[in-house]
Design a protein around this motif. Sequence first.
Motif, PDB file in Angstrom:
ATOM      1  N   UNK A  10       2.527   6.098  -2.379  1.00 31.61           N
ATOM      2  CA  UNK A  10       3.420   6.782  -3.683  1.00 31.61           C
ATOM      3  C   UNK A  10       2.178   7.322  -4.215  1.00 31.61           C
ATOM      4  N   UNK A  11       2.519   8.140  -5.754  1.00 27.14           N
ATOM      5  CA  UNK A  11       1.478   8.693  -6.328  1.00 27.14           C
ATOM      6  C   UNK A  11       1.832   9.360  -7.977  1.00 27.14           C
ATOM      7  N   UNK A  12       1.699  10.342  -8.087  1.00 28.74           N
ATOM      8  CA  UNK A  12       1.901  11.238  -9.249  1.00 28.74           C
ATOM      9  C   UNK A  12       2.065  12.481  -8.856  1.00 28.74           C
ATOM     10  N   UNK A  13       2.789  12.382 -10.286  1.00 27.14           N
ATOM     11  CA  UNK A  13       3.250  14.292 -10.251  1.00 27.14           C
ATOM     12  C   UNK A  13       2.601  15.415  -9.822  1.00 27.14           C
ATOM     13  N   UNK A  14       2.280  15.733  -8.384  1.00 27.95           N
ATOM     14  CA  UNK A  14       1.129  17.335  -8.900  1.00 27.95           C
ATOM     15  C   UNK A  14       0.327  16.648  -7.335  1.00 27.95           C
ATOM     16  N   UNK A  15      -0.440  15.487  -6.750  1.00 32.09           N
ATOM     17  CA  UNK A  15      -1.065  14.632  -6.103  1.00 32.09           C
ATOM     18  C   UNK A  15      -1.239  14.633  -4.414  1.00 32.09           C
ATOM     19  N   UNK A  16      -1.912  15.674  -4.187  1.00 32.88           N
ATOM     20  CA  UNK A  16      -1.656  15.397  -2.980  1.00 32.88           C
ATOM     21  C   UNK A  16      -1.971  14.070  -2.119  1.00 32.88           C
ATOM     22  N   UNK A  17      -2.923  13.832  -2.551  1.00 34.30           N
ATOM     23  CA  UNK A  17      -3.492  11.897  -2.256  1.00 34.30           C
ATOM     24  C   UNK A  17      -2.413  10.659  -2.735  1.00 34.30           C
ATOM     25  N   UNK A  18      -2.058  10.401  -1.809  1.00 32.42           N
ATOM     26  CA  UNK A  18      -0.854   8.985  -2.488  1.00 32.42           C
ATOM     27  C   UNK A  18      -1.490   7.963  -2.217  1.00 32.42           C
ATOM     28  N   UNK A  19      -1.840   7.524  -3.583  1.00 32.03           N
ATOM     29  CA  UNK A  19      -2.922   6.861  -3.551  1.00 32.03           C
ATOM     30  C   UNK A  19      -1.732   5.221  -3.633  1.00 32.03           C
ATOM     31  N   UNK A  20      -0.606   5.473  -4.193  1.00 29.09           N
ATOM     32  CA  UNK A  20      -0.121   3.663  -3.689  1.00 29.09           C
ATOM     33  C   UNK A  20       0.524   3.148  -2.606  1.00 29.09           C
ATOM     34  N   UNK A  21       0.499   2.456  -2.465  1.00 29.12           N
ATOM     35  CA  UNK A  21       0.556   1.764  -1.294  1.00 29.12           C
ATOM     36  C   UNK A  21       1.952   1.461  -1.520  1.00 29.12           C
ATOM     37  N   UNK A  22       3.020   1.490  -0.788  1.00 30.33           N
ATOM     38  CA  UNK A  22       4.949   0.535  -1.533  1.00 30.33           C
ATOM     39  C   UNK A  22       5.242   0.362  -0.191  1.00 30.33           C
ATOM     40  N   UNK A  23       5.302  -1.730  -0.683  1.00 30.36           N
ATOM     41  CA  UNK A  23       5.526  -2.768   0.509  1.00 30.36           C
ATOM     42  C   UNK A  23       6.712  -3.301  -0.226  1.00 30.36           C
ATOM     43  N   UNK A  24       7.723  -3.315   0.963  1.00 26.06           N
ATOM     44  CA  UNK A  24       8.441  -4.791   0.991  1.00 26.06           C
ATOM     45  C   UNK A  24       7.540  -6.082   2.062  1.00 26.06           C
ATOM     46  N   UNK A  25       7.630  -6.633   0.585  1.00 26.72           N
ATOM     47  CA  UNK A  25       6.996  -7.627   1.346  1.00 26.72           C
ATOM     48  C   UNK A  25       8.245  -9.379   1.911  1.00 26.72           C
ATOM     49  N   UNK A  26       8.438  -9.220   2.435  1.00 25.28           N
ATOM     50  CA  UNK A  26       9.540 -10.222   2.829  1.00 25.28           C
ATOM     51  C   UNK A  26       9.467 -11.942   2.666  1.00 25.28           C
ATOM     52  N   UNK A  27       8.113 -11.904   3.097  1.00 23.56           N
ATOM     53  CA  UNK A  27       8.191 -13.449   2.839  1.00 23.56           C
ATOM     54  C   UNK A  27       7.978 -13.915   1.338  1.00 23.56           C
ATOM     55  N   UNK A  28       7.494 -12.556   0.525  1.00 23.67           N
ATOM     56  CA  UNK A  28       8.458 -13.411  -1.029  1.00 23.67           C
ATOM     57  C   UNK A  28       9.390 -14.113  -1.475  1.00 23.67           C
ATOM     58  N   UNK A  29      10.523 -13.449  -0.735  1.00 25.98           N
ATOM     59  CA  UNK A  29      12.009 -14.037  -0.750  1.00 25.98           C
ATOM     60  C   UNK A  29      12.194 -14.623  -0.028  1.00 25.98           C
ATOM     61  N   UNK A  30      11.949 -15.699   0.422  1.00 27.50           N
ATOM     62  CA  UNK A  30      11.368 -17.419  -0.116  1.00 27.50           C
ATOM     63  C   UNK A  30      11.438 -18.180  -0.605  1.00 27.50           C
ATOM     64  N   UNK A  31      10.584 -17.493  -1.234  1.00 27.03           N
ATOM     65  CA  UNK A  31      10.771 -18.055  -2.856  1.00 27.03           C
ATOM     66  C   UNK A  31      11.200 -17.490  -3.522  1.00 27.03           C
ATOM     67  N   UNK A  32      11.939 -16.675  -4.022  1.00 27.34           N
ATOM     68  CA  UNK A  32      13.530 -15.799  -4.767  1.00 27.34           C
ATOM     69  C   UNK A  32      12.500 -15.006  -5.655  1.00 27.34           C
ATOM     70  N   UNK A  33      11.253 -14.338  -4.736  1.00 29.51           N
ATOM     71  CA  UNK A  33      10.525 -13.655  -5.258  1.00 29.51           C
ATOM     72  C   UNK A  33      11.198 -12.100  -5.161  1.00 29.51           C
ATOM     73  N   UNK A  34      10.598 -10.984  -5.751  1.00 26.27           N
ATOM     74  CA  UNK A  34      11.001  -9.698  -5.684  1.00 26.27           C
ATOM     75  C   UNK A  34      10.196  -9.167  -4.317  1.00 26.27           C
ATOM     76  N   UNK A  35      10.608  -8.920  -3.724  1.00 23.96           N
ATOM     77  CA  UNK A  35       9.515  -8.539  -2.366  1.00 23.96           C
ATOM     78  C   UNK A  35       9.294  -6.989  -2.270  1.00 23.96           C
TER      79      UNK A  35
END
Lengths: 706, 216
Positions: A308-333
């Motif tokens: 992901x990233x910002x409006x208008x930008x072709x370079x999508x520098x945000x990495x968007x994760x679903x880190x499921x090992x965190x669920x075991x600690x009741x943390x958002x993934x």
Amino acid sequence: MTIYGWAGKILRVNFTTGSITTEDTMKYKDYIGGIGIGYKVIYDEVPLDTHPYDEASKIVLAMGPLTGTGVPCSGRLSMTFLSSWTKGFSVVDAHMGGHISHALKYAGYDGIIFEGKSETPVYLKIDDDKVSIEDASHLWGKGTFEANRILVEENGSDFDAATIGPAGENLVNMSCMITSVGNAGGAGVGAIFGSKKVKGFVVRGTGSLKVADPKGLKEVSDYMLRELVGGNNNHNVPAVPQSWAEYSAPSGKNRWSGAPGRGWHKAEGGFVDMGEQPVGDIDKIGYRAHKGHFDHGPIADKYMVKVGGCSSCPIRCYAQYDIDPLAEYDLPTKVSNTCMPIIYQSAWYPEGLTDFVDEGDANLVICGAGARAVDDYGLWDNYGNIQRDFNYLYRSGILKEKLPEEEWNSIPWHWMKEGDPRFVVDIVRRISLKEGEISKLGLGTYLLVEEWDLGKEYFDIEYLQNVTYNGYPKHHSSEDAWQSGLLYNIMYNRDCMVHHITNFVQSGSPYELYKKILEEEFGEGAVDKPKHYTPMNRAKARLAKWAFIGKQWHDMATLCNWMYPMTLSPSKERGYKGDLELDAKYMTAVTGENWTREDVDLVSERVTNMLRVITAISFHIHEGSTNLREDHDTITAWVFDKEPDFEPFEAGTVKMDREDMEVAKTMFYEEMGWDVKTGIPTRETLERLGLGYMADDLEARGLLPA
Amino acid sequence: MSEVKKENKIDKLLNQEMTRRKFMKISGKSLAGLTVSASLLSLFGCTQEQVDSGAVSLWTTPTGLLVVNQAKCTGCQRCEINCTVVNDGMVSSHTSRVKITRNLMSNNGHGTYQDDWVYYPDTCRQCDVPACGEACPKEAIYADDKGVKHVDEAKCVGCGACVEACPWHMPTIHPETRKSTKCILCGACAEGCVTGALSIVPWDAVTAAAQPTRKN
């Protein structure tokens, strides 16, 4: 008269009186936008002895004429205000990406001046020309993710939102403002909003932004996308070989990390392969940046959903994760970030980490937990200083000395030792809620040193990375960019965030290639070999000035300094040369005025000198200083004393030489038109830039160089 | 419908000479469960798994098959930017004929502010019998010789009947010109999509890829 590029109005909201007014942006045209408007308003309206949390303090949020026009990589805004946490308590900027700057421009505004102080929690609602101050008591105390979600649900799905978290509400100096994509404006802006009891703002913009030459703008944009733009940080060759590419990074690593076989395993419908991204193929540019892989290696692919990233930008520098090992600690993934939060949380674990599911996943999982926590609490890390302060003070035993025994015992150290992701969340909560002595870490390094009596020599510790004695670390300094990098690192009142030089040095392009391109521009000797530096020269001073004033241009225009300027290109046909006239071409197409590179440089220099003058006045008020060279631009000892086995300028070291850096400062001040003794702009320089009124002010205060 | 029957149906479909008329039968419906030939998948830039998950939508248009792959949409809004700069000479999300911004933040429990990143550009379906055109009291929406529907700005009075009539509310009344902005299939959105989440595959390419046997 039709205005092109600018939306035309600045919104002014006073939270003491409830007054909401607009004024004509064009009165600030000499300062373009973004921080230019920010510096002008702060200088004109906020006495520089104002405490940042006082009613008289203001936040100037502003965009420039290119934002909202669709110029690639322009989804930015700046927030300018007085620092609560650095030596001299002078002016600082926070810069935020995301989508909200576009919404503001389409709503009709080039900026918002937040002033005064509400008695109860409120937020600002901007629905085109309907602007109101709304109750936020139901949001106060909530994290930014929940607050932003509620705001969008309450106001409508075509609104965007940005809020502060508990850190800002509790006046923690190290605090930021956040959208829910992880776009953050830092530098302590959260607590300034918090002091005003302003949780944040929502925007819907249904209007249009006019551009003078839409056809020309589309042509220049397409030209940039086909021929000039590279990967993340505009690295202009891919990290690993691609069939079309002559070069790739010799180390196999740079920020153009997308490649065949790499991608997002958690994408809807399964793996998205990022493939090859040849020059000229617009529909593949979005796969060049694979920040997840750059930060965490192949394990990142397992948990990535998208980029992901910002409006208008072709370079999508945000990495968007679903880190499921965190669920075991009741943390958002779910985690979306690109910067320090997703790369620097292991520093909270001085005794090391343990892998979770796969070999080598410990850092990613911990960073995921930490990123989500700091973004939710709205805690700003001062480019890693807060983590380094913690880490060092723990390891040195100082932390245990400073904390009351009861508090020390209440901290779940076993989580730290076990590498449990709940540890970082626990510490972030304590700092954000100002729970106990450990929360002094949220003061920022400068005030922490004072508070805990750590001594000036604390800043000289190499691990801590402080570049001056003012409270902030280096940010791509001499280790990437020899004397030139160190020079602009010491010019600001926060970490410099200048990427001009690191972008080509770390691009992976052959040294001889980028050296030739840059030295045609700045003269022989401007560009040193990595880790084999030469003594200071005039070309390096010119290079430093280009980067320094260019950074201000980006925060005026407002463009992303991670991507601009387009110094290099991935195109073999172009000889890998970028186009430094590009920003002027955009200004011409957007505004209909004839802009040249010299015009861009002139306004950049003007606004840069405003930063310097305001800094001089603040240092005079708060430090009694009449000399920025001695009192502001002082470089910490580790920069010169590191790597004791090497002498400066030997092959293999990036250590600097004290005398040489004094020569460097002198040459740089000369290039800037500043007095070499004090580092303060001369009247001649200020008058050349249309800032005679600032020269008068300096003179009245006894600060104008003779 | 059982998996086997579904597969038989699409196989039958794809083994025939594919024409726009034939694609109309699956246009806009979920392709989930249908097996799409490798050559078509390649042409659409998607995988069978993405088809199965419902991430891919196809729309038949007079000039080609419009493919929207939400797994690849990264929310940059360049589709809206290019749409409006090309067609209106000014830039806007609201008046864009392709619409991502309204899905980006919060969209029926999905979107950025709902803790996932499920969003996609809504596009004009170029319906054969367009609700927008049928509803227009001034008969301002007409089809050109290819079948692309345009707005005759001289006739449009900006009443908004087309906006209301369209089941997806794709046309927008431009707040300044007071004219309906309705997609004319110029293709600027798809040409400028930086991840290929939006693409228009010309009919001759679709037809060629859909009939490998005959072609050979």
